[in-house]
Design an enzyme around this catalytic site. Structure first.
Site: not given
Length: 229
Positions: A8-10, A181
């Site tokens: 996951f990107d944060l 995103d």
């Protein structure tokens, strides 16, 4: 579920960075004694910050320069006699204390942690991201955090993906997916590294880039049924 490693990107994927950023900026300016209109200053700061991060991702500036330069440029535009170095320190101290979760982040991470391993891959400052994760409650579901600062390379460089894969308990390319995103960092990096990707696109933005996500969701809650197919 086919995927066993979930990257996951944060920021703006699990954590609402824009909300946190604004809260931290307001606190910083108040601590510096600024009592004027905050919105126009913050808007210019945001634009400058984004441009500097893009330059960092292209290897044109380093992170220590970026952290102070964004405030120096902002203060220069508005003719503010404020110390950019002091502003940078105040802002970075405030950021971990102003964490705002994206809707569904905790629930989705909890559910996916049952099926496999979850790791973070972020173009962020190591100690700041670690503190923000600790404040968010996400840490209980995470196996590792791979930051560009620790790696020395930023997304979409495949070297940070390789670095993250090396931190995982097990890495199988066809069983790995990243959720993020940004098309130009998360999705393009996944394309180059040869893993699946899911574009988190809550605003319904069109994709006019070369990046090609495997999946696309508008809400984090939508991720679970998509991956279960």
């Amino acid at each position: 579920m086919r995927h066993q490693l979930f990257l996951f990107d944060l920021d703006d994927t699990l954590l609402d960075f824009r909300a946190s950023e604004q809260l931290s900026f307001v606190q910083t300016m108040s601590a510096l004694g600024y009592d004027g209109a905050i919105e126009p200053v913050f808007q210019d700061y945001q634009a400058i910050n984004v441009a500097l991060w893009r330059s960092f991702e292209r290897g044109l500036v380093d992170k220590d320069f970026l952290k102070v330069e964004r405030f120096r440029q902002t203060f220069a535009i508005h003719a503010l006699a404020l110390d950019p170095s002091a502003a940078s320190k105040l802002y970075l101290d405030a950021l971990p204390e102003t964490v705002v979760l994206v809707e569904g982040a905790l629930e989705v991470c909890a559910a996916l942690s049952v099926h496999g391993e979850i790791g973070i891959i972020t173009n962020g400052v190591e100690h700041i991201q670690q503190r923000r994760i600790a404040s968010s409650g996400l840490g209980a579901f995470l196996s590792f955090v791979a930051t560009s600062e620790a790696c020395g390379h930023a997304k979409p460089d495949v070297r940070i993906f390789d670095y993250a894969a090396g931190m995982a308990r097990a890495f199988v390319p066809e069983a790995t997916i990243i959720v993020g995103d940004r098309l130009d960092a998360d999705i393009l990096g996944a394309n180059r590294f040869g893993i699946d990707s899911c574009w988190f696109n809550p605003g319904g933005a069109p994709n006019g880039s070369e990046a090609r996500p495997t999946f696309e969701v508008a809400r984090l809650h939508d991720l679970l049924p998509v991956l279960a197919q």
